[in-house]
Scaffold this motif. Structure first.
Motif, PDB file in Angstrom:
ATOM      1  N   GLN A   1      17.670  48.631  47.700  1.00 43.39           N
ATOM      2  CA  GLN A   1      18.293  48.754  49.038  1.00 43.39           C
ATOM      3  C   GLN A   1      17.823  50.284  49.590  1.00 43.39           C
ATOM      4  O   GLN A   1      17.691  51.206  48.672  1.00 43.39           O
ATOM      5  CB  GLN A   1      19.857  49.094  48.787  1.00 43.39           C
ATOM      6  CG  GLN A   1      20.375  47.661  48.820  1.00 43.39           C
ATOM      7  CD  GLN A   1      20.818  47.027  49.796  1.00 43.39           C
ATOM      8  OE1 GLN A   1      21.331  47.634  50.806  1.00 43.39           O
ATOM      9  NE2 GLN A   1      21.420  45.724  49.691  1.00 43.39           N
ATOM     10  N   TYR A   2      17.516  50.572  50.689  1.00 40.09           N
ATOM     11  CA  TYR A   2      16.706  51.684  51.242  1.00 40.09           C
ATOM     12  C   TYR A   2      17.987  52.110  52.441  1.00 40.09           C
ATOM     13  O   TYR A   2      18.420  51.399  53.232  1.00 40.09           O
ATOM     14  CB  TYR A   2      15.681  51.537  51.818  1.00 40.09           C
ATOM     15  CG  TYR A   2      14.442  51.385  50.692  1.00 40.09           C
ATOM     16  CD1 TYR A   2      14.195  52.430  49.944  1.00 40.09           C
ATOM     17  CD2 TYR A   2      14.149  50.286  50.496  1.00 40.09           C
ATOM     18  CE1 TYR A   2      12.812  52.279  49.107  1.00 40.09           C
ATOM     19  CE2 TYR A   2      13.253  50.092  49.298  1.00 40.09           C
ATOM     20  CZ  TYR A   2      12.795  51.121  48.828  1.00 40.09           C
ATOM     21  OH  TYR A   2      11.655  50.876  47.778  1.00 40.09           O
ATOM     22  N   ILE A   3      17.750  53.408  52.739  1.00 38.70           N
ATOM     23  CA  ILE A   3      18.638  54.021  54.039  1.00 38.70           C
ATOM     24  C   ILE A   3      17.448  54.710  54.597  1.00 38.70           C
ATOM     25  O   ILE A   3      16.604  55.247  54.233  1.00 38.70           O
ATOM     26  CB  ILE A   3      19.956  54.646  53.474  1.00 38.70           C
ATOM     27  CG1 ILE A   3      19.372  55.924  52.490  1.00 38.70           C
ATOM     28  CG2 ILE A   3      20.769  53.970  52.815  1.00 38.70           C
ATOM     29  CD1 ILE A   3      20.344  57.038  52.165  1.00 38.70           C
TER      30      ILE A   3
ATOM     31  N   ALA B   1      19.026  53.858  48.426  1.00 35.23           N
ATOM     32  CA  ALA B   1      20.343  54.119  48.731  1.00 35.23           C
ATOM     33  C   ALA B   1      21.082  54.650  47.507  1.00 35.23           C
ATOM     34  O   ALA B   1      21.900  55.401  47.715  1.00 35.23           O
ATOM     35  CB  ALA B   1      21.011  52.905  49.032  1.00 35.23           C
TER      36      ALA B   1
ATOM     37  N   GLN C   1      20.863  58.163  57.920  1.00 39.06           N
ATOM     38  CA  GLN C   1      21.829  57.687  57.036  1.00 39.06           C
ATOM     39  C   GLN C   1      21.866  58.891  55.819  1.00 39.06           C
ATOM     40  O   GLN C   1      22.876  59.316  55.499  1.00 39.06           O
ATOM     41  CB  GLN C   1      21.847  56.436  56.449  1.00 39.06           C
ATOM     42  CG  GLN C   1      21.742  55.381  57.714  1.00 39.06           C
ATOM     43  CD  GLN C   1      21.311  53.856  57.255  1.00 39.06           C
ATOM     44  OE1 GLN C   1      20.574  53.810  56.219  1.00 39.06           O
ATOM     45  NE2 GLN C   1      21.686  52.987  57.965  1.00 39.06           N
TER      46      GLN C   1
END
Length: 61
Positions: free
Chosen positions: A2-4, A43, A8
């Motif tokens: 998962q990446y932000i 993330a 964010q």
């Protein structure tokens, strides 16, 4: 994984989005992915430790 986004990450860490971009450019954030004009940050990455000092004393987190 998962990446932000930079926006964010700046909200999560309480710093400006410009500061997050500077940290990415300096290689202080591990695991970033550079998309054409933006950065993707894992993330689960923690905020890098602030390396600044004040009169020989460490600045508290």
């Amino acid at each position: 994984m998962q990446y932000i986004t930079v926006k964010q990450a700046s909200e999560r860490w309480g710093i400006s989005d410009r500061r997050v971009r500077i940290l990415c450019e300096a290689g202080r954030i591990k695991g970033i992915v550079r998309e054409v004009r933006s950065y993707l940050i894992p993330a689960d990455t923690m905020k890098p430790i602030d390396g600044r000092t004040l009169g020989g004393k460490m600045i508290p987190e």
